[in-house]
Design a protein around this motif. Structure first.
Motif, mmCIF file in Angstrom:
data_model
loop_
_atom_site.group_PDB
_atom_site.id
_atom_site.type_symbol
_atom_site.label_atom_id
_atom_site.label_comp_id
_atom_site.label_asym_id
_atom_site.label_seq_id
_atom_site.Cartn_x
_atom_site.Cartn_y
_atom_site.Cartn_z
ATOM 1 N N TYR A 33 -6.231 48.815 11.326
ATOM 2 C CA TYR A 33 -6.226 49.136 12.748
ATOM 3 C C TYR A 33 -5.361 48.136 13.506
ATOM 4 C CZ TYR A 33 -10.573 51.137 10.949
ATOM 5 O OH TYR A 33 -11.500 51.808 10.195
ATOM 6 N N TYR A 35 -5.309 46.788 17.500
ATOM 7 C CA TYR A 35 -5.922 46.764 18.822
ATOM 8 C C TYR A 35 -5.118 45.825 19.717
ATOM 9 C CZ TYR A 35 -10.259 48.955 17.146
ATOM 10 O OH TYR A 35 -11.192 49.824 16.629
ATOM 11 N N TYR A 48 -4.317 53.614 14.136
ATOM 12 C CA TYR A 48 -5.089 53.254 12.962
ATOM 13 C C TYR A 48 -4.634 54.062 11.759
ATOM 14 C CZ TYR A 48 -7.988 57.464 13.676
ATOM 15 O OH TYR A 48 -8.426 58.751 13.821
ATOM 16 N N LYS A 57 -3.040 58.209 16.133
ATOM 17 C CA LYS A 57 -3.009 57.539 17.430
ATOM 18 C C LYS A 57 -4.419 57.152 17.861
ATOM 19 C CE LYS A 57 1.044 60.089 19.071
ATOM 20 N NZ LYS A 57 1.567 61.031 20.098
ATOM 21 N N PHE A 90 -4.452 42.392 17.907
ATOM 22 C CA PHE A 90 -5.260 42.109 16.729
ATOM 23 C C PHE A 90 -5.108 43.243 15.719
ATOM 24 C CE2 PHE A 90 -7.566 38.342 17.739
ATOM 25 C CZ PHE A 90 -7.754 38.350 19.113
ATOM 26 N N PHE A 96 -14.082 51.674 3.238
ATOM 27 C CA PHE A 96 -14.046 53.100 3.551
ATOM 28 C C PHE A 96 -15.107 53.508 4.560
ATOM 29 C CE2 PHE A 96 -12.476 57.192 3.035
ATOM 30 C CZ PHE A 96 -13.507 58.098 2.871
ATOM 31 N N GLY A 98 -16.800 51.322 6.509
ATOM 32 C CA GLY A 98 -16.964 50.351 7.587
ATOM 33 C C GLY A 98 -18.322 49.694 7.562
ATOM 34 N N TYR A 99 -19.049 49.825 6.442
ATOM 35 C CA TYR A 99 -20.430 49.331 6.409
ATOM 36 C C TYR A 99 -20.512 47.846 6.640
ATOM 37 C CZ TYR A 99 -25.286 48.925 5.040
ATOM 38 O OH TYR A 99 -26.621 48.671 5.035
ATOM 39 N N TYR A 100 -19.500 47.121 6.201
ATOM 40 C CA TYR A 100 -19.508 45.676 6.360
ATOM 41 C C TYR A 100 -18.716 45.233 7.581
ATOM 42 C CZ TYR A 100 -21.596 45.779 1.785
ATOM 43 O OH TYR A 100 -22.428 46.035 0.729
ATOM 44 N N GLY A 101 -18.387 46.170 8.424
ATOM 45 C CA GLY A 101 -17.707 45.826 9.658
ATOM 46 C C GLY A 101 -16.221 45.643 9.472
ATOM 47 N N TYR A 102 -15.574 45.354 10.553
ATOM 48 C CA TYR A 102 -14.149 45.102 10.552
ATOM 49 C C TYR A 102 -13.895 43.610 10.365
ATOM 50 C CZ TYR A 102 -13.111 49.691 12.727
ATOM 51 O OH TYR A 102 -12.962 51.028 13.003
ATOM 52 N N PHE A 104 -11.033 40.946 11.332
ATOM 53 C CA PHE A 104 -9.878 40.829 12.219
ATOM 54 C C PHE A 104 -8.958 39.705 11.775
ATOM 55 C CE2 PHE A 104 -10.563 43.589 15.887
ATOM 56 C CZ PHE A 104 -11.900 43.951 15.730
ATOM 57 N N GLY A 105 -7.660 39.909 12.033
ATOM 58 C CA GLY A 105 -6.706 38.826 11.897
ATOM 59 C C GLY A 105 -6.832 37.886 13.088
ATOM 60 N N HIS B 32 -21.438 48.854 16.046
ATOM 61 C CA HIS B 32 -21.145 47.513 15.531
ATOM 62 C C HIS B 32 -21.309 46.519 16.662
ATOM 63 C CE1 HIS B 32 -18.259 48.773 12.034
ATOM 64 N NE2 HIS B 32 -19.012 49.798 12.357
ATOM 65 N N TYR B 34 -19.993 42.476 17.641
ATOM 66 C CA TYR B 34 -19.076 41.384 17.311
ATOM 67 C C TYR B 34 -19.213 40.282 18.349
ATOM 68 C CZ TYR B 34 -16.764 44.655 14.165
ATOM 69 O OH TYR B 34 -16.502 45.548 13.155
ATOM 70 N N ALA B 41 -10.491 35.248 16.956
ATOM 71 C CA ALA B 41 -10.647 36.666 16.665
ATOM 72 C C ALA B 41 -12.120 37.060 16.751
ATOM 73 C CB ALA B 41 -10.119 36.969 15.263
ATOM 74 N N PRO B 42 -12.408 38.322 17.031
ATOM 75 C CA PRO B 42 -13.805 38.788 16.977
ATOM 76 C C PRO B 42 -14.356 38.651 15.557
ATOM 77 C CG PRO B 42 -12.407 40.370 18.118
ATOM 78 C CD PRO B 42 -11.500 39.376 17.475
ATOM 79 N N PHE B 44 -17.542 39.884 13.031
ATOM 80 C CA PHE B 44 -18.575 40.895 12.822
ATOM 81 C C PHE B 44 -19.956 40.249 12.735
ATOM 82 C CE2 PHE B 44 -20.491 44.687 11.402
ATOM 83 C CZ PHE B 44 -21.201 44.456 10.226
ATOM 84 N N ILE B 47 -23.983 45.900 11.787
ATOM 85 C CA ILE B 47 -23.748 47.316 12.011
ATOM 86 C C ILE B 47 -25.079 48.039 11.978
ATOM 87 C CG2 ILE B 47 -23.332 47.706 9.543
ATOM 88 C CD1 ILE B 47 -21.476 49.984 10.262
ATOM 89 N N LEU B 49 -26.549 51.935 11.690
ATOM 90 C CA LEU B 49 -26.148 53.295 11.369
ATOM 91 C C LEU B 49 -27.111 54.301 11.987
ATOM 92 C CD1 LEU B 49 -25.238 52.793 7.620
ATOM 93 C CD2 LEU B 49 -23.682 52.914 9.557
ATOM 94 N N TYR B 99 -14.282 56.856 11.478
ATOM 95 C CA TYR B 99 -13.548 55.751 10.900
ATOM 96 C C TYR B 99 -12.758 54.955 11.934
ATOM 97 C CZ TYR B 99 -14.506 58.834 7.013
ATOM 98 O OH TYR B 99 -15.113 59.674 6.126
#
Lengths: 113, 113
Positions: A33, A35, A48, A57, A90, A96, A98-102, A104-105, B32, B34, B41-42, B44, B47, B49, B99
Motif C-alpha cells: 500500500y 498512503y 494498493y 486506486k 508511507f 493475505f 491482514g491478520y497481523y496488521g500492516y 509500515f515503512g 485495526h 495503530y 511510522a504507525p 500495529f 486487529i 475481526l 484488503y
C-alpha cells in the motif's frame, strides 16, 4: 532486520519535476500500500496492490502512478509534482488476510516548492 | 469514507484511563488499531475481526460491535510511553473494499507525569 524499506527519506522537488518513491518488503507479504499523511487528515490511501500483478486506486490517486515490480517491490511515481503533493508518504505491507496488521515503512517526507 | 474517531485529543495524568472511539458508516469486516509517535511510522497494536471479539495488548484492549459498526480502544493505568496519536483503520465488506484499510483522522493522546 525484516520489514519495509522506503527510499528516499527526504526529498525536495520543484513544481513540475518527477520522481519515484521506492518501497521494498522482505516479509513475503502479498499486499502492499501507499498512503499519504497530512496534518489533521490521518492516513489516506493512494494506491494498493492486493497481490503481485494487480494494482488498484485508493481514495486519492490523482497525480500518482504505481508499479508492482515483483512481490517485494511497490513503487510510487509522481509524474509532474505539485505543491499539493507535499506530504509524508508511507508504504505498508500485509499478509493475505491482514491478520497481523500492516507493517509500515519509516516514511518519505516530500516537499514540493 | 473515513471512519470517525473521538475524541480528537485527550490529556491524561499517568495512571489514568482513556477510551478512544471509532465509528463507521459502512458494514465492517475488521478494525485495526495503530499508534504513531511523533516523526515515526504507525505501529500495529491489534486487529478485531467480525464477530464482536474483544482483544487485549498489555494494558490496552479493544472491543468491536459489528452491529453498531463501532470499535473502542481502552487504555488503562496509562503510562508515559502511551503518548502518541492513535488511529483506527477499518476494512469494509465487499464492493472492492476488501484488503485495504481506511483510516480515521487520529486521536492525539498525551500522558503527563
Amino acid at each position: 532486520n525484516a520489514g519495509v524499506t522506503q527510499t528516499p527519506k527526504f526529498q525536495v522537488l520543484k513544481t513540475g519535476q518527477s520522481m519515484t518513491l521506492q518501497c521494498a518488503q522482505d516479509m513475503n507479504h502479498n499486499s502492499m500500500y501507499w498512503y499519504r499523511q497530512d496534518p489533521g487528515m490521518g492516513l489516506r490511501l493512494i494506491y494498493y496492490s492486493a497481490s503481485e500483478g494487480t494494482t488498484d486506486k485508493g481514495e486519492v490517486p490523482n497525480g500518482y502512478n504505481v508499479s508492482r515490480l515483483n512481490k517485494r517491490e511497490f513503487s510510487l511515481r509522481l509524474e509532474s509534482a505539485a505543491p499539493s503533493q507535499t506530504s509524508v508518504y508511507f508504504c505498508a505491507s500485509s499478509g493475505f488476510t491482514g491478520y497481523y496488521g500492516y507493517t509500515f515503512g519509516s516514511g518519505t517526507r516530500l516537499t514540493v516548492v | 469514507q473515513q471512519p470517525v474517531q473521538s475524541p480528537q485529543a485527550v490529556i491524561l495524568r499517568e495512571g489514568e484511563d482513556a477510551v478512544i472511539n471509532c465509528s463507521s458508516s459502512k458494514a465492517l469486516y475488521s478494525v485495526h488499531w495503530y499508534r504513531q509517535k511523533h516523526g515515526e511510522a504507525p505501529v500495529f497494536l491489534m486487529i478485531l475481526l467480525k464477530g464482536g471479539e474483544q482483544k487485549g495488548h498489555e494494558k490496552i484492549s479493544a472491543s468491536f460491535n459489528e452491529k453498531k459498526q463501532q470499535s473502542s480502544l481502552y487504555l488503562t493505568a496509562s503510562q508515559l510511553s502511551y503518548s502518541g496519536t492513535y488511529f483506527c483503520g477499518t476494512e469494509s465488506l465487499g464492493g472492492g473494499s476488501n484488503y485495504k484499510l481506511t483510516f480515521g483522522k487520529g486521536t492525539l493522546l498525551t500522558v503527563n507525569p
